[in-house]
Design a protein around this motif. Structure first.
Motif, PDB file in Angstrom:
ATOM      1  N   ILE A   1       0.835  -1.208   0.000  1.00  0.00           N
ATOM      2  CA  ILE A   1       0.000   0.000   0.000  1.00  0.00           C
ATOM      3  C   ILE A   1       0.865   1.252   0.000  1.00  0.00           C
ATOM      4  O   ILE A   1       0.600   2.210  -0.739  1.00  0.00           O
ATOM      5  N   ALA A   2       1.910   1.267   0.819  1.00  0.00           N
ATOM      6  CA  ALA A   2       2.801   2.432   0.874  1.00  0.00           C
ATOM      7  C   ALA A   2       3.435   2.695  -0.491  1.00  0.00           C
ATOM      8  O   ALA A   2       3.522   3.846  -0.939  1.00  0.00           O
ATOM      9  N   THR A   3       3.868   1.636  -1.172  1.00  0.00           N
ATOM     10  CA  THR A   3       4.465   1.779  -2.501  1.00  0.00           C
ATOM     11  C   THR A   3       3.444   2.296  -3.499  1.00  0.00           C
ATOM     12  O   THR A   3       3.718   3.210  -4.287  1.00  0.00           O
ATOM     13  N   TYR A   4       2.246   1.728  -3.476  1.00  0.00           N
ATOM     14  CA  TYR A   4       1.190   2.144  -4.407  1.00  0.00           C
ATOM     15  C   TYR A   4       0.812   3.600  -4.209  1.00  0.00           C
ATOM     16  O   TYR A   4       0.682   4.362  -5.187  1.00  0.00           O
TER      17      TYR A   4
ATOM     18  N   SER B   1       5.878   5.553   5.027  1.00  0.00           N
ATOM     19  CA  SER B   1       6.515   4.271   5.285  1.00  0.00           C
ATOM     20  C   SER B   1       5.447   3.257   5.657  1.00  0.00           C
ATOM     21  O   SER B   1       4.339   3.628   6.090  1.00  0.00           O
ATOM     22  N   PRO B   2       5.717   1.959   5.520  1.00  0.00           N
ATOM     23  CA  PRO B   2       4.738   0.943   5.928  1.00  0.00           C
ATOM     24  C   PRO B   2       4.313   1.078   7.390  1.00  0.00           C
ATOM     25  O   PRO B   2       3.183   0.716   7.741  1.00  0.00           O
ATOM     26  N   SER B   3       5.185   1.618   8.228  1.00  0.00           N
ATOM     27  CA  SER B   3       4.831   1.753   9.650  1.00  0.00           C
ATOM     28  C   SER B   3       3.685   2.732   9.865  1.00  0.00           C
ATOM     29  O   SER B   3       3.005   2.681  10.895  1.00  0.00           O
ATOM     30  N   GLN B   4       3.440   3.638   8.896  1.00  0.00           N
ATOM     31  CA  GLN B   4       2.344   4.600   9.008  1.00  0.00           C
ATOM     32  C   GLN B   4       1.014   4.033   8.532  1.00  0.00           C
ATOM     33  O   GLN B   4      -0.026   4.681   8.688  1.00  0.00           O
ATOM     34  N   VAL B   5       1.017   2.841   7.937  1.00  0.00           N
ATOM     35  CA  VAL B   5      -0.177   2.249   7.337  1.00  0.00           C
ATOM     36  C   VAL B   5      -0.805   1.270   8.321  1.00  0.00           C
ATOM     37  O   VAL B   5      -0.139   0.368   8.835  1.00  0.00           O
ATOM     38  N   PHE B   6      -2.092   1.453   8.572  1.00  0.00           N
ATOM     39  CA  PHE B   6      -2.856   0.559   9.436  1.00  0.00           C
ATOM     40  C   PHE B   6      -4.003  -0.052   8.629  1.00  0.00           C
ATOM     41  O   PHE B   6      -4.783   0.680   8.012  1.00  0.00           O
TER      42      PHE B   6
END
Length: 375
Positions: free
Chosen positions: A65-68, A78-83
């Protein structure tokens, strides 16, 4: 059992009627690819995959999701910000538990998305309806009526339900207000991918320099509603707080589903699917608009729109949207009345009709004739 089966069939039919809002083109979904990925994920299941899923969501899906979002929406995260959540309602519930208190004021668009207001009310928030015009949310109206609100929930790409885009001056004004008022902005980007007049607009979050915007996305519109997966991108400084709240209230969805979606994204199927749907929806919007206009042009005017997944049919003469919408529902069609989605005075009268599953001119004219009879 027979009665229960009939009841279930009736409930399913009510969610898949002509003009159903928010329903993707289910006939165009790549079910064979999805089935192949699902079978592979099931075969590869290990004991560690069968325990409770991570409360923040599967790591591979968060990274995908972060990349998209970086490539498609201009969001650097960053992925750490994605829930990962189990849907928009779960996302909004997570936000209210993490950042707001009962009694806090929250700006909501008027007209707007009723479930947003309903959930905020149940959470004890004080709603502040803010007018919407051709440039989107009227920020000056919100500042004048509720300057000390603690949050605003907005749909900048395609305002729900008017489909207008929040202009750049309004975006900057909204961000300025949030920074000065120490308030939060929830950006509900429910169908930002589907823009037909130009490339999709960058997200409001991409302009945020003060860490005030929380970006809410969903897979319901780009995949299918039954997948029950959504996501929230939070500012870096708020990650610890959301980790704490997610550990108690989070519901990221089954790990098997998350695995399938992450594989669907990482192998390129997701991006190709969105590109196909963007072309298909542009065609189907034209088909639906021309077919309905040919039959109903004397009674209803169809708004031009830059994107979205539904049509807005403005009522002419003395016709009222609520009465016609109710007749359409009784006739087996889906219909929403614009006037039912506003609390401010001078509500416009219009029908909101989804077009994504209208695939031929004949079908559009046939449905137009059914509406004409009801008029």
């Amino acid at each position: 059992p027979a009665a229960a089966s009939a009841s279930s069939a009736s409930a399913l039919a009510s969610l898949n009627r002509p003009f159903q809002m928010g329903l993707p083109a289910l006939d165009a979904f790549p079910r064979k690819v999805w089935a192949r990925l699902a079978a592979r994920a099931i075969r590869a299941t290990q004991p560690d995959d069968m325990v409770c899923p991570p409360y923040r969501g599967q790591a591979a899906l968060r990274a995908a999701i972060a990349t998209y979002l970086n490539l498609s929406r201009g969001i650097v995260c960053s992925p750490s910000q994605v829930f990962i959540t189990s849907g928009y309602r779960n996302t909004l519930e997570l936000v209210t538990r993490a950042l707001l208190q009962p009694g806090d004021g929250v700006w909501v668009e008027d007209p707007g998305f009723p479930p947003t207001s309903e959930l905020l009310k149940h959470a004890g928030m004080k709603l502040a309806p803010v007018a919407v015009d051709a440039e989107g949310l009227v920020v000056s109206h919100g500042v004048a009526t509720a300057p000390r609100a603690r949050a605003a929930v907005v749909t900048p790409a395609h305002q729900c339900p008017l489909c207008v885009s929040l202009s750049l001056p309004r975006r900057l004004a909204l961000l300025d207000w949030a920074a000065q008022a120490d308030a939060w902005i929830v950006e509900d980007d429910y169908d930002g991918e589907y823009r037909y007049a130009s490339r999709p607009l960058p997200a409001l979050q991409s302009l945020d320099r003060d860490g005030r915007v929380l970006y809410a996305g969903t897979f319901s519109k780009v995949l299918f509603p039954a997948v029950r997966l959504a996501y929230l991108v939070v500012p870096p400084a708020q990650v610890p707080r959301f980790e704490q709240v997610s550990q108690t209230f989070g519901s990221g969805g089954p790990i098997l589903t998350q695995t399938i979606v992450s594989d669907f994204m990482n192998e390129g199927h997701f991006a190709r699917h969105i590109q196909r749907m963007r072309r298909l929806y542009a065609e189907r919007r034209q088909i639906a608009a021309q077919g309905l206009d040919a039959v109903l042009g004397k009674h209803l005017r169809i708004d031009p729109q830059p994107g979205g997944m539904h049509l807005i049919l403005r009522m002419k003469g003395r016709h009222t949207d609520r009465a016609l919408a109710e007749r359409m529902r009784q006739d087996g069609m889906a219909a929403l009345a614009l006037s039912e989605r506003t609390v401010l005075p001078h509500a416009a009268s219009a029908l909101l009709l989804g077009f994504t599953n209208i695939d031929t001119p004949q079908r559009a004219r046939e449905l137009g004739k059914r509406i004409l009879k009801l008029l």
